[in-house]
Design an enzyme around this catalytic site. Structure first.
Site, PDB file in Angstrom:
ATOM      1  N   ASN A 186       0.797  -1.346   0.030  1.00  0.00           N
ATOM      2  CA  ASN A 186      -0.014   0.242   0.073  1.00  0.00           C
ATOM      3  C   ASN A 186       0.998   1.337   0.079  1.00  0.00           C
ATOM      4  OD1 ASN A 186      -1.568   2.062   0.593  1.00  0.00           O
ATOM      5  ND2 ASN A 186      -2.246   1.306   2.419  1.00  0.00           N
ATOM      6  N   TRP A 187       1.005   1.896  -1.228  1.00  0.00           N
ATOM      7  CA  TRP A 187       1.825   2.986  -1.217  1.00  0.00           C
ATOM      8  C   TRP A 187       1.382   4.232  -0.631  1.00  0.00           C
ATOM      9  CZ3 TRP A 187       4.182   2.511  -7.096  1.00  0.00           C
ATOM     10  CH2 TRP A 187       4.673   1.549  -7.199  1.00  0.00           C
ATOM     11  N   LYS A 188       0.093   4.251  -0.419  1.00  0.00           N
ATOM     12  CA  LYS A 188      -0.564   5.334   0.505  1.00  0.00           C
ATOM     13  C   LYS A 188      -0.342   6.624  -0.727  1.00  0.00           C
ATOM     14  CE  LYS A 188      -0.304   3.176   4.770  1.00  0.00           C
ATOM     15  NZ  LYS A 188      -0.221   3.204   6.237  1.00  0.00           N
TER      16      LYS A 188
ATOM     17  N   GLU B 228      -5.442  -5.123  10.284  1.00  0.00           N
ATOM     18  CA  GLU B 228      -4.577  -4.237  10.684  1.00  0.00           C
ATOM     19  C   GLU B 228      -4.665  -3.282  11.806  1.00  0.00           C
ATOM     20  OE1 GLU B 228      -2.447  -2.784   6.617  1.00  0.00           O
ATOM     21  OE2 GLU B 228      -4.160  -1.480   7.085  1.00  0.00           O
TER      22      GLU B 228
ATOM     23  N   GLU C 228      -7.054   4.497   7.715  1.00  0.00           N
ATOM     24  CA  GLU C 228      -6.833   5.809   7.377  1.00  0.00           C
ATOM     25  C   GLU C 228      -7.866   6.718   6.816  1.00  0.00           C
ATOM     26  OE1 GLU C 228      -3.128   5.355   5.638  1.00  0.00           O
ATOM     27  OE2 GLU C 228      -2.057   4.746   7.611  1.00  0.00           O
TER      28      GLU C 228
ATOM     29  N   SER D 241       3.385  -2.377  10.494  1.00  0.00           N
ATOM     30  CA  SER D 241       4.819  -2.332  10.824  1.00  0.00           C
ATOM     31  C   SER D 241       5.255  -3.686  10.359  1.00  0.00           C
ATOM     32  CB  SER D 241       4.994  -1.714  12.136  1.00  0.00           C
ATOM     33  OG  SER D 241       4.691  -0.444  12.514  1.00  0.00           O
TER      34      SER D 241
ATOM     35  N   HIS E 109      -9.591   0.971   4.833  1.00  0.00           N
ATOM     36  CA  HIS E 109      -8.421   1.363   5.493  1.00  0.00           C
ATOM     37  C   HIS E 109      -8.523   2.121   6.533  1.00  0.00           C
ATOM     38  CE1 HIS E 109      -4.343   2.303   6.373  1.00  0.00           C
ATOM     39  NE2 HIS E 109      -3.858   1.127   5.731  1.00  0.00           N
TER      40      HIS E 109
ATOM     41  N   GLY F 224       2.484   2.202  11.047  1.00  0.00           N
ATOM     42  CA  GLY F 224       3.409   3.322  10.921  1.00  0.00           C
ATOM     43  C   GLY F 224       4.220   3.557  12.277  1.00  0.00           C
TER      44      GLY F 224
ATOM     45  N   GLY G 293       2.817  -1.127   4.408  1.00  0.00           N
ATOM     46  CA  GLY G 293       2.907   0.331   4.026  1.00  0.00           C
ATOM     47  C   GLY G 293       4.281   0.827   3.918  1.00  0.00           C
ATOM     48  N   GLY G 294       5.075   1.180   4.699  1.00  0.00           N
ATOM     49  CA  GLY G 294       6.174   1.782   4.622  1.00  0.00           C
ATOM     50  C   GLY G 294       7.454   0.969   3.988  1.00  0.00           C
TER      51      GLY G 294
HETATM   52  P1  13P Z   1       3.077   0.251   7.672  1.00  0.00           P
HETATM   53  O1  13P Z   1       3.581  -0.994   7.120  1.00  0.00           O
HETATM   54  O2  13P Z   1       3.797   1.475   7.196  1.00  0.00           O
HETATM   55  O3  13P Z   1       2.876   0.253   9.114  1.00  0.00           O
HETATM   56  O4  13P Z   1       1.468   0.498   6.998  1.00  0.00           O
HETATM   57  C1  13P Z   1       0.641  -0.634   7.158  1.00  0.00           C
HETATM   58  C2  13P Z   1      -0.605  -0.257   6.221  1.00  0.00           C
HETATM   59  O5  13P Z   1      -1.130   0.773   6.787  1.00  0.00           O
HETATM   60  C3  13P Z   1      -0.803  -0.843   5.167  1.00  0.00           C
HETATM   61  O6  13P Z   1      -2.168  -0.737   4.743  1.00  0.00           O
END
Ligand code: 13P
Length: 255
Positions: free
Chosen positions: A9-11, A167, A97, A213, A95, A173, A234-235
Protein backbone atom coordinates in the site's frame (compact mmCIF):
# COMPACT_ATOMS: atom_id res chain seq x y z
CA UNK A 1 -4.79 -24.43 0.35
CA UNK A 2 -4.62 -20.63 0.54
CA UNK A 3 -2.00 -18.89 -1.60
CA UNK A 4 -0.38 -16.15 0.50
CA UNK A 5 -0.84 -12.61 -0.75
CA UNK A 6 1.52 -9.72 -0.08
CA UNK A 7 0.32 -6.27 -1.12
CA UNK A 8 2.16 -2.96 -1.00
CA UNK A 9 0.00 0.00 0.00
CA UNK A 10 1.94 2.99 -1.28
CA UNK A 11 -0.53 5.39 0.38
CA UNK A 12 0.01 9.04 -0.68
CA UNK A 13 3.64 8.55 -1.66
CA UNK A 14 5.49 8.54 -4.98
CA UNK A 15 5.31 11.14 -7.73
CA UNK A 16 4.99 9.72 -11.27
CA UNK A 17 8.72 9.35 -11.82
CA UNK A 18 9.29 7.86 -8.39
CA UNK A 19 6.40 5.44 -8.82
CA UNK A 20 7.75 4.23 -12.13
CA UNK A 21 11.18 3.72 -10.62
CA UNK A 22 9.76 1.85 -7.63
CA UNK A 23 7.67 -0.37 -9.89
CA UNK A 24 10.73 -1.16 -12.00
CA UNK A 25 12.71 -2.01 -8.87
CA UNK A 26 9.96 -4.32 -7.63
CA UNK A 27 9.63 -6.10 -10.97
CA UNK A 28 13.41 -6.53 -11.04
CA UNK A 29 13.56 -8.02 -7.56
CA UNK A 30 10.43 -10.13 -7.77
CA UNK A 31 9.73 -11.40 -11.22
CA UNK A 32 9.73 -15.16 -11.01
CA UNK A 33 8.68 -15.33 -7.33
CA UNK A 34 6.04 -18.04 -7.64
CA UNK A 35 3.84 -19.37 -4.83
CA UNK A 36 2.80 -15.98 -3.48
CA UNK A 37 0.46 -13.45 -5.01
CA UNK A 38 2.02 -9.99 -5.17
CA UNK A 39 0.08 -6.74 -5.52
CA UNK A 40 1.12 -3.10 -5.57
CA UNK A 41 -1.39 -0.35 -4.78
CA UNK A 42 -0.17 3.07 -5.93
CA UNK A 43 -2.21 6.28 -5.84
CA UNK A 44 -4.86 6.81 -8.54
CA UNK A 45 -2.73 9.29 -10.49
CA UNK A 46 0.02 6.79 -11.27
CA UNK A 47 -1.98 3.58 -11.79
CA UNK A 48 -1.60 3.80 -15.56
CA UNK A 49 2.13 4.39 -15.45
CA UNK A 50 2.72 1.60 -12.97
CA UNK A 51 0.56 -0.74 -15.05
CA UNK A 52 2.78 -0.03 -18.06
CA UNK A 53 5.87 -0.90 -16.07
CA UNK A 54 4.32 -4.11 -14.70
CA UNK A 55 3.35 -5.25 -18.20
CA UNK A 56 2.57 -8.95 -18.04
CA UNK A 57 4.85 -9.78 -15.10
CA UNK A 58 3.39 -11.58 -12.08
CA UNK A 59 2.97 -8.46 -9.95
CA UNK A 60 -0.65 -7.30 -9.93
CA UNK A 61 -2.12 -3.84 -9.67
CA UNK A 62 -4.51 -2.58 -7.01
CA UNK A 63 -6.05 0.74 -6.00
CA UNK A 64 -6.48 2.21 -2.53
CA UNK A 65 -10.19 2.98 -2.62
CA UNK A 66 -13.24 3.35 -4.86
CA UNK A 67 -16.69 4.93 -4.83
CA UNK A 68 -19.77 2.73 -5.01
CA UNK A 69 -21.54 4.63 -7.80
CA UNK A 70 -20.83 3.81 -11.44
CA UNK A 71 -20.49 7.49 -12.27
CA UNK A 72 -21.97 10.84 -11.28
CA UNK A 73 -21.45 14.09 -9.43
CA UNK A 74 -19.00 12.80 -6.81
CA UNK A 75 -16.09 15.24 -6.97
CA UNK A 76 -12.81 13.64 -6.03
CA UNK A 77 -14.05 10.07 -6.21
CA UNK A 78 -13.12 7.21 -8.55
CA UNK A 79 -15.39 4.37 -9.69
CA UNK A 80 -14.76 0.64 -9.98
CA UNK A 81 -15.06 0.90 -13.77
CA UNK A 82 -12.34 3.55 -13.86
CA UNK A 83 -10.03 1.29 -11.87
CA UNK A 84 -10.69 -1.61 -14.19
CA UNK A 85 -9.73 0.47 -17.21
CA UNK A 86 -6.46 1.32 -15.45
CA UNK A 87 -5.72 -2.40 -15.17
CA UNK A 88 -6.55 -2.88 -11.48
CA UNK A 89 -7.37 -6.34 -10.25
CA UNK A 90 -7.49 -5.50 -6.53
CA UNK A 91 -8.77 -2.62 -4.42
CA UNK A 92 -8.11 -1.81 -0.76
CA UNK A 93 -11.29 -0.87 1.12
CA UNK A 94 -11.95 0.53 4.58
CA UNK A 95 -8.34 1.26 5.48
CA UNK A 96 -8.18 2.71 9.00
CA UNK A 97 -6.75 5.94 7.59
CA UNK A 98 -9.92 6.30 5.48
CA UNK A 99 -12.03 5.51 8.54
CA UNK A 100 -10.12 7.94 10.78
CA UNK A 101 -9.66 10.90 8.41
CA UNK A 102 -12.30 10.63 5.72
CA UNK A 103 -15.42 9.55 7.55
CA UNK A 104 -15.58 5.96 6.32
CA UNK A 105 -17.97 3.82 8.30
CA UNK A 106 -18.83 0.13 8.24
CA UNK A 107 -21.80 1.09 6.06
CA UNK A 108 -19.77 2.91 3.41
CA UNK A 109 -17.16 0.16 3.47
CA UNK A 110 -19.97 -2.28 2.72
CA UNK A 111 -21.25 -0.10 -0.15
CA UNK A 112 -17.76 0.05 -1.62
CA UNK A 113 -17.27 -3.67 -1.14
CA UNK A 114 -20.46 -4.52 -3.00
CA UNK A 115 -19.55 -2.15 -5.83
CA UNK A 116 -16.10 -3.71 -6.13
CA UNK A 117 -17.59 -7.22 -6.25
CA UNK A 118 -20.16 -6.24 -8.88
CA UNK A 119 -17.32 -4.96 -11.03
CA UNK A 120 -15.29 -8.16 -10.45
CA UNK A 121 -12.55 -6.27 -8.63
CA UNK A 122 -10.98 -8.26 -5.81
CA UNK A 123 -11.40 -6.43 -2.51
CA UNK A 124 -8.91 -6.24 0.34
CA UNK A 125 -11.15 -5.31 3.27
CA UNK A 126 -9.29 -3.72 6.18
CA UNK A 127 -10.33 -4.15 9.79
CA UNK A 128 -8.58 -3.49 13.07
CA UNK A 129 -8.89 -1.97 16.51
CA UNK A 130 -7.41 1.21 17.99
CA UNK A 131 -5.02 1.09 20.94
CA UNK A 132 -7.80 2.26 23.25
CA UNK A 133 -10.07 -0.52 22.04
CA UNK A 134 -7.33 -3.12 22.54
CA UNK A 135 -6.54 -1.84 26.02
CA UNK A 136 -10.17 -1.99 27.02
CA UNK A 137 -10.45 -5.60 25.81
CA UNK A 138 -12.72 -4.71 22.86
CA UNK A 139 -10.56 -6.04 20.01
CA UNK A 140 -12.64 -9.08 19.18
CA UNK A 141 -15.92 -7.18 19.42
CA UNK A 142 -14.69 -4.35 17.16
CA UNK A 143 -13.31 -6.67 14.50
CA UNK A 144 -16.46 -8.81 14.62
CA UNK A 145 -18.58 -5.69 14.06
CA UNK A 146 -16.39 -4.51 11.17
CA UNK A 147 -16.49 -7.90 9.44
CA UNK A 148 -20.21 -8.47 10.01
CA UNK A 149 -21.29 -5.02 8.84
CA UNK A 150 -18.68 -4.86 6.11
CA UNK A 151 -19.89 -8.12 4.54
CA UNK A 152 -23.62 -7.43 4.82
CA UNK A 153 -25.48 -8.60 1.70
CA UNK A 154 -22.37 -10.22 0.28
CA UNK A 155 -22.94 -13.82 -0.83
CA UNK A 156 -20.82 -16.76 0.29
CA UNK A 157 -19.33 -17.14 -3.18
CA UNK A 158 -18.40 -13.47 -3.30
CA UNK A 159 -17.02 -13.51 0.23
CA UNK A 160 -14.79 -16.49 -0.50
CA UNK A 161 -12.95 -14.43 -3.13
CA UNK A 162 -12.29 -11.50 -0.79
CA UNK A 163 -9.13 -10.79 1.15
CA UNK A 164 -9.39 -9.43 4.69
CA UNK A 165 -6.50 -7.39 6.10
CA UNK A 166 -6.22 -7.29 9.87
CA UNK A 167 -4.43 -4.04 10.62
CA UNK A 168 -4.37 -2.99 14.27
CA UNK A 169 -4.46 0.81 14.11
CA UNK A 170 -1.82 1.10 16.84
CA UNK A 171 0.65 -0.91 14.73
CA UNK A 172 0.37 1.15 11.54
CA UNK A 173 3.43 3.26 10.87
CA UNK A 174 4.48 3.06 14.51
CA UNK A 175 7.08 0.29 14.47
CA UNK A 176 4.90 -1.48 17.07
CA UNK A 177 4.01 -4.76 15.34
CA UNK A 178 1.42 -7.07 16.83
CA UNK A 179 3.14 -10.19 18.12
CA UNK A 180 2.56 -13.28 15.99
CA UNK A 181 0.37 -14.64 18.80
CA UNK A 182 -1.74 -11.47 19.03
CA UNK A 183 -2.22 -11.40 15.26
CA UNK A 184 -2.93 -15.14 14.99
CA UNK A 185 -5.54 -14.87 17.70
CA UNK A 186 -7.44 -12.10 15.87
CA UNK A 187 -7.10 -13.91 12.54
CA UNK A 188 -8.61 -17.00 14.12
CA UNK A 189 -11.50 -14.98 15.46
CA UNK A 190 -12.08 -13.42 12.00
CA UNK A 191 -12.35 -16.97 10.58
CA UNK A 192 -14.83 -17.80 13.35
CA UNK A 193 -16.98 -14.80 12.37
CA UNK A 194 -16.83 -15.82 8.69
CA UNK A 195 -17.91 -19.35 9.66
CA UNK A 196 -20.88 -17.93 11.56
CA UNK A 197 -21.83 -15.54 8.74
CA UNK A 198 -21.30 -18.08 5.96
CA UNK A 199 -19.90 -21.58 6.29
CA UNK A 200 -16.76 -23.65 6.81
CA UNK A 201 -15.62 -23.24 3.21
CA UNK A 202 -15.66 -19.44 3.32
CA UNK A 203 -13.91 -19.44 6.69
CA UNK A 204 -11.25 -21.73 5.24
CA UNK A 205 -10.80 -20.01 1.87
CA UNK A 206 -10.69 -16.29 2.71
CA UNK A 207 -7.15 -15.06 2.88
CA UNK A 208 -6.39 -12.89 5.89
CA UNK A 209 -3.38 -10.61 5.68
CA UNK A 210 -1.69 -8.97 8.62
CA UNK A 211 -0.70 -5.30 8.30
CA UNK A 212 1.05 -2.90 10.66
CA UNK A 213 4.81 -2.30 10.75
CA UNK A 214 5.66 -5.47 8.82
CA UNK A 215 9.37 -5.37 8.00
CA UNK A 216 11.85 -7.85 6.51
CA UNK A 217 12.97 -8.85 10.01
CA UNK A 218 9.55 -9.65 11.46
CA UNK A 219 7.63 -10.86 8.39
CA UNK A 220 8.60 -14.54 8.56
CA UNK A 221 7.50 -15.08 12.17
CA UNK A 222 4.13 -13.51 11.36
CA UNK A 223 3.58 -15.27 8.05
CA UNK A 224 4.41 -18.73 9.37
CA UNK A 225 1.34 -18.65 11.63
CA UNK A 226 -1.34 -20.94 10.20
CA UNK A 227 -4.02 -18.26 9.85
CA UNK A 228 -1.85 -15.41 8.55
CA UNK A 229 -1.83 -15.48 4.75
CA UNK A 230 0.68 -12.75 3.92
CA UNK A 231 0.64 -9.03 4.62
CA UNK A 232 -0.50 -5.56 3.67
CA UNK A 233 2.65 -3.51 3.74
CA UNK A 234 2.97 0.28 4.05
CA UNK A 235 6.38 1.86 4.62
CA UNK A 236 8.44 -1.22 3.76
CA UNK A 237 6.72 -1.53 0.36
CA UNK A 238 8.28 1.74 -0.80
CA UNK A 239 11.70 0.17 -1.16
CA UNK A 240 12.13 -2.73 -3.63
CA UNK A 241 14.58 -4.77 -1.55
CA UNK A 242 12.57 -4.66 1.66
CA UNK A 243 9.32 -5.42 -0.20
CA UNK A 244 11.01 -8.34 -1.97
CA UNK A 245 12.35 -9.68 1.34
CA UNK A 246 8.85 -9.57 2.82
CA UNK A 247 7.39 -11.36 -0.21
CA UNK A 248 10.01 -14.08 0.17
CA UNK A 249 9.12 -14.46 3.84
CA UNK A 250 5.59 -15.38 2.74
CA UNK A 251 6.99 -18.38 0.88
CA UNK A 252 8.14 -20.05 4.09
CA UNK A 253 6.31 -23.23 5.06
CA UNK A 254 3.85 -23.04 7.93
CA UNK A 255 4.98 -24.12 11.38
P1 13P B 1 3.03 0.27 7.76
O1 13P B 1 3.55 -1.01 7.16
O2 13P B 1 3.78 1.48 7.31
O3 13P B 1 2.87 0.18 9.24
O4 13P B 1 1.54 0.47 7.16
C1 13P B 1 0.65 -0.59 7.22
C2 13P B 1 -0.55 -0.22 6.44
O5 13P B 1 -1.30 0.66 6.81
C3 13P B 1 -0.80 -0.94 5.18
O6 13P B 1 -2.07 -0.69 4.70
Amino acid sequence: MRVPIVAGNWKMHMSSGEAEQLARGIVGSLDGAAGVEIVVCPSFTVLDRVRNVLGDCLVKLGAQNLHWADEGAFTGEVSAGMLLTCGCEYVILGHSERRAWFGETDTTVNQRLRAALSAALKPIVCVGETLEERQSGATERVVRRQVTAGFANVSATEAAGCVVAYEPVWAIGTGMTATPLQAESVHTSIRRVLRELYNDNVARDVRIQYGGSVKPDNAAELFTRPNIDGGLIGGASLEPDSFAAIVKAALQPEI
